[in-house]
Design a protein around this motif. Structure first.
Motif, mmCIF file in Angstrom:
data_model
loop_
_atom_site.group_PDB
_atom_site.id
_atom_site.type_symbol
_atom_site.label_atom_id
_atom_site.label_comp_id
_atom_site.label_asym_id
_atom_site.label_seq_id
_atom_site.Cartn_x
_atom_site.Cartn_y
_atom_site.Cartn_z
ATOM 1 N N HIS A 107 19.400 -8.315 -1.094
ATOM 2 C CA HIS A 107 19.940 -7.053 -1.599
ATOM 3 C C HIS A 107 18.878 -6.319 -2.418
ATOM 4 C CE1 HIS A 107 24.025 -8.129 -0.457
ATOM 5 N NE2 HIS A 107 23.945 -9.250 -1.142
ATOM 6 N N THR A 108 18.581 -5.089 -2.030
ATOM 7 C CA THR A 108 17.639 -4.254 -2.761
ATOM 8 C C THR A 108 18.398 -3.016 -3.217
ATOM 9 O OG1 THR A 108 15.826 -5.048 -1.367
ATOM 10 C CG2 THR A 108 15.436 -3.041 -2.644
ATOM 11 N N GLN A 109 18.362 -2.742 -4.525
ATOM 12 C CA GLN A 109 19.267 -1.752 -5.083
ATOM 13 C C GLN A 109 18.549 -0.761 -5.999
ATOM 14 O OE1 GLN A 109 23.330 -4.341 -5.334
ATOM 15 N NE2 GLN A 109 21.934 -4.596 -7.039
ATOM 16 N N LEU A 110 19.192 0.377 -6.176
ATOM 17 C CA LEU A 110 18.732 1.412 -7.096
ATOM 18 C C LEU A 110 19.883 1.705 -8.041
ATOM 19 C CD1 LEU A 110 16.370 3.511 -7.637
ATOM 20 C CD2 LEU A 110 17.745 5.120 -6.288
ATOM 21 N N ALA A 111 19.585 1.811 -9.334
ATOM 22 C CA ALA A 111 20.647 2.013 -10.313
ATOM 23 C C ALA A 111 20.176 2.951 -11.420
ATOM 24 C CB ALA A 111 21.081 0.684 -10.921
ATOM 25 N N LEU A 131 25.139 2.066 -13.191
ATOM 26 C CA LEU A 131 25.809 2.619 -12.016
ATOM 27 C C LEU A 131 24.876 2.429 -10.821
ATOM 28 C CD1 LEU A 131 28.041 4.321 -10.624
ATOM 29 C CD2 LEU A 131 26.754 6.368 -11.321
ATOM 30 N N TYR A 132 25.355 1.725 -9.805
ATOM 31 C CA TYR A 132 24.541 1.445 -8.622
ATOM 32 C C TYR A 132 24.713 2.587 -7.617
ATOM 33 C CZ TYR A 132 24.027 -3.125 -10.656
ATOM 34 O OH TYR A 132 23.724 -4.151 -11.517
ATOM 35 N N ILE A 133 23.617 3.229 -7.254
ATOM 36 C CA ILE A 133 23.702 4.417 -6.414
ATOM 37 C C ILE A 133 23.153 4.222 -5.005
ATOM 38 C CG2 ILE A 133 23.682 5.967 -8.403
ATOM 39 C CD1 ILE A 133 20.761 6.595 -7.805
ATOM 40 N N GLY A 177 29.648 1.297 -7.927
ATOM 41 C CA GLY A 177 30.248 0.397 -8.901
ATOM 42 C C GLY A 177 29.447 0.334 -10.178
ATOM 43 N N ARG A 178 30.083 -0.174 -11.218
ATOM 44 C CA ARG A 178 29.457 -0.283 -12.528
ATOM 45 C C ARG A 178 29.507 -1.727 -13.021
ATOM 46 N NH1 ARG A 178 29.897 4.505 -16.311
ATOM 47 N NH2 ARG A 178 30.260 6.348 -15.011
ATOM 48 N N ILE A 179 28.599 -2.027 -13.943
ATOM 49 C CA ILE A 179 28.600 -3.297 -14.639
ATOM 50 C C ILE A 179 27.981 -3.037 -16.012
ATOM 51 C CG2 ILE A 179 26.318 -4.076 -13.850
ATOM 52 C CD1 ILE A 179 27.535 -6.877 -13.562
ATOM 53 N N PRO A 180 28.415 -3.733 -17.056
ATOM 54 C CA PRO A 180 27.811 -3.501 -18.376
ATOM 55 C C PRO A 180 26.298 -3.681 -18.339
ATOM 56 C CG PRO A 180 29.793 -4.830 -18.593
ATOM 57 C CD PRO A 180 29.525 -4.708 -17.124
ATOM 58 N N ALA A 181 25.593 -2.802 -19.018
ATOM 59 C CA ALA A 181 24.133 -2.797 -18.933
ATOM 60 C C ALA A 181 23.510 -4.097 -19.428
ATOM 61 C CB ALA A 181 23.573 -1.613 -19.729
ATOM 62 N N TYR A 182 24.126 -4.749 -20.419
ATOM 63 C CA TYR A 182 23.548 -5.977 -20.969
ATOM 64 C C TYR A 182 23.590 -7.141 -19.987
ATOM 65 C CZ TYR A 182 28.423 -7.286 -21.646
ATOM 66 O OH TYR A 182 29.753 -7.566 -21.422
ATOM 67 N N ALA A 183 24.484 -7.057 -18.983
ATOM 68 C CA ALA A 183 24.652 -8.167 -18.043
ATOM 69 C C ALA A 183 23.774 -8.044 -16.808
ATOM 70 C CB ALA A 183 26.117 -8.264 -17.604
ATOM 71 N N SER A 184 23.167 -6.899 -16.611
ATOM 72 C CA SER A 184 22.450 -6.596 -15.376
ATOM 73 C C SER A 184 20.950 -6.527 -15.604
ATOM 74 C CB SER A 184 22.949 -5.253 -14.825
ATOM 75 O OG SER A 184 22.066 -4.730 -13.868
ATOM 76 N N SER A 185 20.184 -7.097 -14.695
ATOM 77 C CA SER A 185 18.724 -6.967 -14.789
ATOM 78 C C SER A 185 18.308 -5.502 -14.717
ATOM 79 C CB SER A 185 18.050 -7.766 -13.672
ATOM 80 O OG SER A 185 18.469 -7.321 -12.392
ATOM 81 N N PHE A 186 19.058 -4.709 -13.943
ATOM 82 C CA PHE A 186 18.769 -3.274 -13.842
ATOM 83 C C PHE A 186 19.002 -2.608 -15.203
ATOM 84 C CE2 PHE A 186 19.722 -4.793 -9.680
ATOM 85 C CZ PHE A 186 18.949 -4.050 -8.801
#
Length: 255
Positions: free
Chosen positions: A102-106, A114-116, A133-142
């Motif tokens: 999975h390669t993503q931009l956020a 927010l993953y776009i 979708g969203r995820i709290p910023a502290y939990a995500s490497s992005f």
């Protein structure tokens, strides 16, 4: 039960309805929208009818509702995330063709990521995020990759929003968050093994725009198997540099 909508403008009430939908629940009944929006059922029904006439929501034969195509049409005209998505996609494809995960931009959206955009393969690692979708910023490497270059005000807003543990590895305190951010700022990349799912590792780097401002993050989700992330980090940094150059050119062309 209504959340006390007295004094709100019509626009605010309409936004409540639109925000009732999310990527995991794109279809909702009138009752579900009423409950999520916290508005009286009669108000919700009337506003849904108005939004429907403008193409902002659509009513299906089974009496459920979804967001209307006109929202996408309007959003696609806006600069920012959507322009970034178009500029970055060729480079995401290049990264995915090598990494095969999975390669993503956020982007940052308040205290969330927010993953776009995403490019994936069928046998990619477990990934709990989705486009839109969203995820709290502290939990995500992005999120960490972007927060490492954000203002203290932004970081404090994330801290004030609280911490929720997705796994035993998830960041759970301000002191832990700030220590991780200091390390990521020095390294230029964020590597978070098992922070969202124990079997996955997020690896991300920031994407810059004009004047050195961080606009987004590009990254991958790979198996949490102890493999060195160094080769992936180098690939991501090259992709980030390419996106930055393309973004700067695109923005200069707009002006």
């Amino acid at each position: 039960m209504a959340r006390g909508s007295a004094g709100e403008t019509a626009l605010q009430k309409n936004l409540r309805i639109l925000q009732a939908f999310d990527a995991k629940t794109p279809y909702l009944t009138l009752t579900e929208i009423t409950e999520r929006a916290g508005l009286p059922k009669s108000t919700t029904h009337r506003l849904l009818a108005e939004l429907g006439r403008e193409g902002l929501v659509e009513r299906w034969p089974d009496r459920t509702y979804r967001l209307g195509a006109r929202l996408y049409e309007l959003a696609s005209r806006a600069p920012g995330a959507f322009g970034l998505r178009e500029v970055a996609r060729p480079f995401l494809i290049q990264v995915q063709s090598v990494v095969r995960q999975h390669t993503q931009l956020a982007v940052l959206a308040g205290t969330d990521v927010l993953y776009i955009e995403r490019v994936s393969a069928r046998d990619s690692a477990i990934n709990h995020t989705i486009i839109g979708g969203r995820i709290p910023a502290y939990a995500s490497s992005f999120g960490i990759a972007m927060l490492a270059h954000a203002s203290d005000e932004t970081v404090q807003a994330v801290v004030s929003s609280g911490f929720r543990a997705f796994t035993s590895a998830t960041i759970r305190s301000e002191s832990e968050l700030r220590a991780v951010l200091a390390r990521v700022q020095a390294d230029g990349c964020a590597v978070l093994p098992g922070h969202v799912h124990p079997d996955s590792t997020g690896v991300a780097v920031p994407v810059y725009g004009p004047h050195g401002a961080v606009y987004a993050a590009i990254g991958v989700v790979v198996p949490n198997d102890g493999a060195s992330p160094k080769p992936i980090i180098e690939i991501l940094k090259r992709a980030s540099a390419n996106i930055t150059r393309a973004l700067v050119r695109a923005m200069a062309g707009e002006r």
